[in-house]
Each structure stands twice: as C-alpha cells, then as structure tokens.
Design a protein around this motif. Structure first.
Motif, short mmCIF file in Angstrom:
data_model
loop_
_atom_site.label_atom_id
_atom_site.label_comp_id
_atom_site.label_asym_id
_atom_site.label_seq_id
_atom_site.Cartn_x
_atom_site.Cartn_y
_atom_site.Cartn_z
N TRP A 193 95.90 80.35 56.40
CA TRP A 193 96.10 81.56 57.19
C TRP A 193 95.11 82.63 56.75
O TRP A 193 94.50 83.31 57.59
CB TRP A 193 97.53 82.07 57.03
CG TRP A 193 97.85 83.22 57.95
CD1 TRP A 193 98.37 83.15 59.20
CD2 TRP A 193 97.62 84.62 57.68
NE1 TRP A 193 98.50 84.40 59.74
CE2 TRP A 193 98.04 85.33 58.84
CE3 TRP A 193 97.12 85.33 56.61
CZ2 TRP A 193 97.97 86.71 58.93
CZ3 TRP A 193 97.03 86.71 56.69
CH2 TRP A 193 97.46 87.39 57.84
N LEU A 194 94.95 82.81 55.45
CA LEU A 194 94.01 83.81 54.95
C LEU A 194 92.58 83.48 55.38
O LEU A 194 91.83 84.36 55.80
CB LEU A 194 94.12 83.91 53.43
CG LEU A 194 95.40 84.56 52.90
CD1 LEU A 194 95.57 84.25 51.42
CD2 LEU A 194 95.38 86.05 53.13
N VAL A 195 92.21 82.21 55.26
CA VAL A 195 90.87 81.79 55.65
C VAL A 195 90.64 82.03 57.14
O VAL A 195 89.58 82.53 57.56
CB VAL A 195 90.65 80.32 55.28
CG1 VAL A 195 89.40 79.76 55.97
CG2 VAL A 195 90.50 80.16 53.76
N SER A 196 91.65 81.70 57.94
CA SER A 196 91.50 81.86 59.40
C SER A 196 91.41 83.33 59.79
O SER A 196 90.94 83.65 60.89
CB SER A 196 92.66 81.19 60.12
OG SER A 196 93.89 81.88 59.90
N ASN A 197 91.85 84.21 58.91
CA ASN A 197 91.77 85.64 59.18
C ASN A 197 90.60 86.31 58.46
O ASN A 197 90.59 87.53 58.28
CB ASN A 197 93.09 86.32 58.81
CG ASN A 197 94.15 86.12 59.87
OD1 ASN A 197 94.25 86.88 60.83
ND2 ASN A 197 94.95 85.07 59.72
N GLY A 198 89.64 85.50 58.04
CA GLY A 198 88.37 86.03 57.57
C GLY A 198 88.24 86.29 56.09
O GLY A 198 87.26 86.89 55.65
#
Length: 212
Positions: A59-64
């Motif tokens: 989730w963190l990665v997908s949010n940049g």
C-alpha cells in the motif's frame, strides 16, 4: 514492487545489519519519493524486517513511498538504548546515503526532506522516539508501549494475558544461552514464534520475561 536488502551498518563483530527496501517498479527518474521508515515489533528481543505485513508495504509503495525497514540489534546482547540508537542511525543513513545509492543503482529519486515513521508494538515506540529526535513529518504508531518510566503502569507488572500468561516459567540452560547470545555476532534478526510449533529458547525466554 521492487524489494531488496541492503546493509546499512555493522555490529560490533563486523557483521552486516540489513534494511529491507521496497519501491514501485514503475517509478520514473523524475519522480521524487518520500521515505516511509518502518520499525518492526518484538519487544526488542525478537523480530526482523520480514515480519512487516506485505499488504502494508504494498500500500505504501503504491502510494509513492520508498519503504525502508531496518533491522536493529536485539536484547539481551545489547541494551534497549543500543536498539534505539541503531534505529536513529538507520534514519541518518536513509536520508544521507540512501538517496545516492538509489539514484546511482536504480534511477530512483528520494525526497529525504519528507520522512514518516511507523511501527507496531515496540516498533511503534521506536517510531515515536525517532520522530522526537529527527526531522519527521508524521508518525503512525500502532499499539506502542508508552510511559515506560512510570512503574505503576501494566508494563511493569506480571500478566496472565494470553499468550504470555499461558507460557510456563523458563530458565535458559547453558545451551539455550548459546543460541540466545551467540559469541560471534549480535543478533539483529530473530524469528517470531509460530503457532503449533515448539517455541525457540529465545521465544520462551521472552514470554517468561513478559509474563513476570
């Protein structure tokens, strides 16, 4: 998602201590990613970067975010002060050295001015500690231990709460201590107990401490 381990420091015996990194494979060189610095739980006795839930990292990665999950030296070979100092050093490494590493080896640009810290249990306490010491924009601390200097709190009292209260008292043997405190390294990664399997001497020792 790209995921790898990078050594960020060494223990007193010269062994590498690693941080787990994760970022989007779709990151463009022009993008500037903030850092999410996550600290694992485990009571400063067990745990490693690998116990952070994958969906949380994704989730963190997908949010940049560029996710950095450092291991840190564990008790009883070091005190809690040393564990905390390792995590402060992980922050310093992430904002000062990691940007050049990621730019040169993966073409990823990091915005080291934007750092958030987070963690679960003891990791949440560390996240709050690092945020109090360093330039951090936000903190997410999930069920951290607080007010540890107040000896009237439940942290300083015996407990019967499962699973701790269900564990028998444990006094490590000489062989047990050899696995808990190896002579050639300071442990910075120790697996959690797995339900249904016999607990390791380290896990039994930890449960006994928390129980009593």
């Amino acid at each position: 998602m790209q995921d790898l381990r990078v050594a960020y420091k060494r223990d007193d015996f010269g062994n590498d201590i690693f941080a787990r990194l994760a970022w989007s494979k779709d990151t463009l060189p022009k993008d500037s990613e903030p850092i999410a610095l996550i600290f694992h739980g485990g009571g400063l006795i067990v745990g490693s970067a690998e116990i952070i839930p994958t969906p949380q990292v994704e989730w963190l990665v997908s949010n940049g975010f560029l996710v950095v999950i450092p291991n840190y030296r564990l008790a009883p070979q070091v005190s809690g002060r040393i564990s905390y100092a390792d995590c402060e050093e992980a922050y310093d490494w992430a904002v000062s050295k990691l940007p050049d590493i990621m730019s040169a080896t993966h073409g990823v640009t990091i915005d080291s001015r934007r750092v958030v810290t987070m963690g679960h249990s003891a990791g949440g306490t560390i996240a709050l500690h690092v945020a109090a010491k360093k330039d951090v924009k936000a903190v997410a601390a999930f069920y951290p231990s607080l007010y540890l200097s107040d000896t009237s709190t439940t942290s300083h009292k015996p407990t019967t709460v499962p699973p701790f209260g269900l564990m028998p008292d444990f006094e490590p043997t000489r062989d047990d201590w050899a696995t808990i405190t190896p002579s050639d390294k300071q442990l910075s990664e120790a697996p959690l107990g797995i339900p249904g399997l016999p607990p390791s001497p380290r896990t039994k020792w930890q449960m006994s401490i928390l129980k009593n």
